[in-house]
Scaffold this motif. Structure first.
Motif, short mmCIF file in Angstrom:
data_model
loop_
_atom_site.label_atom_id
_atom_site.label_comp_id
_atom_site.label_asym_id
_atom_site.label_seq_id
_atom_site.Cartn_x
_atom_site.Cartn_y
_atom_site.Cartn_z
N ALA A 295 9.56 4.05 6.18
CA ALA A 295 10.52 3.83 5.08
C ALA A 295 10.05 4.68 3.90
O ALA A 295 8.93 4.53 3.42
CB ALA A 295 10.56 2.37 4.69
N CYS B 287 10.72 6.01 -0.03
CA CYS B 287 11.39 5.76 -1.30
C CYS B 287 11.07 6.95 -2.17
O CYS B 287 10.04 6.99 -2.85
CB CYS B 287 10.84 4.45 -1.89
N LEU C 293 13.10 -1.83 3.44
CA LEU C 293 12.03 -2.67 4.00
C LEU C 293 12.53 -3.55 5.14
O LEU C 293 11.75 -3.98 5.99
CB LEU C 293 11.40 -3.53 2.90
N PRO D 94 9.16 -1.31 8.41
CA PRO D 94 8.36 -0.09 8.55
C PRO D 94 6.90 -0.36 8.86
O PRO D 94 6.37 -1.41 8.52
CB PRO D 94 8.50 0.56 7.16
N THR E 108 4.96 3.28 4.70
CA THR E 108 5.90 3.52 3.58
C THR E 108 5.44 4.76 2.82
O THR E 108 4.26 5.07 2.77
CB THR E 108 6.00 2.32 2.61
N ASP F 190 6.04 6.39 -0.96
CA ASP F 190 6.56 6.06 -2.29
C ASP F 190 6.45 7.23 -3.24
O ASP F 190 5.57 8.08 -3.10
CB ASP F 190 5.72 4.92 -2.89
N LEU G 23 7.97 0.60 -3.41
CA LEU G 23 7.96 -0.13 -2.14
C LEU G 23 6.66 -0.93 -2.01
O LEU G 23 6.68 -2.11 -1.64
CB LEU G 23 8.10 0.82 -0.94
N ILE H 263 2.51 -3.10 8.18
CA ILE H 263 2.17 -1.80 7.59
C ILE H 263 0.79 -1.31 8.02
O ILE H 263 -0.22 -2.01 7.86
CB ILE H 263 2.21 -1.89 6.04
N SER I 25 0.23 3.54 3.65
CA SER I 25 1.30 4.05 2.81
C SER I 25 0.87 5.38 2.19
O SER I 25 -0.33 5.68 2.14
CB SER I 25 1.55 2.99 1.73
#
Ligand code: ADE
Length: 418
Positions: free
Chosen positions: A47, A49, A115, A119, A122, A124, A129, A144, A147
């Motif tokens: 995911a 963002c 979300l 995911p 992530t 960001d 997120l 997760i 990230s």
């Protein structure tokens, strides 16, 4: 496929612009070719963002080529390119939740939708997120592996989570890679910020007094480019070292209280809040232009500005003119949001090439090593950073020297002296 974009009819233009950006992203193209062969992200759901731009589209396409399931939402309510969002859905089968100008409620609805796909990784730009995964969406954090974070402001938030021992998974601070912040933050922000101001106002820089608040990598880029356009640049800082650097780079340095009286244009790039406050707005020249190019729209105290204003009207797209109680006017650009993405198209593809090659390779790294890492904030491994620099140089047709065996030995020795 679930998605939420403004208008699917814009997809054709979006595709053309995504392809145009790809032409100037040779390093990411190389990563995509390798991903398409090896599928290192197979079985991973990512995911992201990020600002929904043509460059981000190329990153998403690269992640998908690597075998990832992907979803994209915006990292700022004003930065989405609606044609790009439509094309990602229609032409590339990538779900997007983003509409330029969305209100705060919709912005968060879109983050939550990203979300909802559960995911494992992530990505960001500003840690929104990750922030949700530590507050309203704690449950989703258990899937997760790790990230990645694109920007200085996000890295600060993550380091605060780690320092408070509440960070739930490892994070790669992509921002801290040399091939990211030396280029994206400096040359990217430098050029795109001026681009945003020009597109919003079409004002002449030559001979104007341009005040840059903050002399980090972004501030250096903005100051350098404003000087190049013929502006008299003034820098404000809170850090004595950075202030000294600005002085030696040839800029006048002074507190914002003094700069407020002389500036024609103001741009904040500090990462902090309420940098230009009502007492500063009240001192400004009639018609001063004020904008922000820092991540969050907190650097200009717009609540304070409203409190000392008797009226506000939109005089051009992205230009709100406030009439102050003292009779003077101040123009705020792009509602105080990142001017380079609100009024222009963000950084050019050539710098995002390196930033997003870092993102893609950081995702690959997390798939391979994420489960073995302690929960902390990490930099991109040096081998990846150097390889990106090598590939970028090669794409530019540049060659460099290699150390001779004698030089290598010299660098590793301590015996040789005066
Ligand atoms: N941040 C700044 N410029 C950008 C761009 N062109 N795409 C994505 N994120 C950005």
């Amino acid at each position: 496929m679930d998605f939420h974009v403004k208008n699917m009819g814009l997809s054709q233009m979006g595709k053309k612009r995504i392809e145009w950006a790809e032409l100037d992203m040779p390093v990411l193209r190389k990563v995509k070719e390798s991903f398409a062969k090896k599928k290192p992200l197979k079985g991973t759901t990512i995911a992201a963002c990020l600002h929904v731009t043509t460059e981000t589209a190329n990153l998403m396409i690269t992640l998908k080529a690597g075998g990832a399931n992907t979803v994209l939402c915006a990292s700022n309510p004003l930065s989405t390119q609606d044609d790009v969002a439509a094309s990602l859905v229609k032409d590339y089968g990538i779900p997007v939740f983003a509409i330029k100008g969305e209100d705060n409620k919709t912005y968060y609805k879109h983050l939550n939708a990203a979300l909802d796909v559960k995911p494992n990784i992530t990505m960001d730009d500003g840690a929104d997120l990750v922030s949700l995964l530590h507050t309203d969406r704690k449950n989703a954090a258990k899937n997760i592996i790790g990230s990645t974070e694109e920007t200085t402001t996000g890295v600060i938030r993550l380091k605060s989570l780690a320092a408070n021992k509440i960070l739930k998974f490892p994070v790669i601070a992509v921002n801290d890679a040399s091939t990211k912040h030396f280029f994206d933050n400096r040359y990217g922000t430098g050029q795109s910020t001026l681009d945003g101001i020009l597109r919003a106002t079409n004002r002449l820089f030559a001979g104007s007094t341009f005040v840059v608040c903050g002399y980090g990598w972004c501030g250096k880029g903005v100051a350098m480019r404003a000087k190049g356009m013929g502006a008299n640049v003034v820098v404000t800082e809170i850090d004595p070292l950075k202030a000294l650097e600005a002085v030696m780079d040839g800029f006048r340095v002074m507190p914002i209280g003094d700069a407020a009286r002389i500036g024609d244009m103001f741009c904040t790039v500090t990462g902090n809040l309420n940098v230009i406050r009502k007492e500063h707005f009240l001192r400004m020249r009639d018609g001063a232009l004020v904008c922000n190019s820092g991540h969050f729209n907190v650097e200009l105290d717009l609540v304070g500005l409203k409190a000392v204003s008797k009226g506000k009207k939109t005089v051009r797209e992205f230009v709100d003119e406030y009439t102050l109680r003292n009779g003077k006017t101040v123009c705020v650009l792009g509602e105080g949001r990142l001017i380079n993405l609100a009024a222009a198209e963000g950084h050019p593809a050539s710098v995002m090439d390196m930033s997003f090659a870092n993102q893609a390779l950081a995702a690959d790294f997390l798939v391979k090593k994420g489960r073995t890492l302690a929960t902390d904030v990490y930099t991109v491994p040096q081998e990846i950073d150097k390889e990106i620099a090598r590939l970028k140089l090669a794409s530019l047709g540049m060659k460099i020297d290699v150390l001779t065996p004698e030089q290598k030995k010299y660098l590793a020795s301590w015996e040789m002296g005066t």
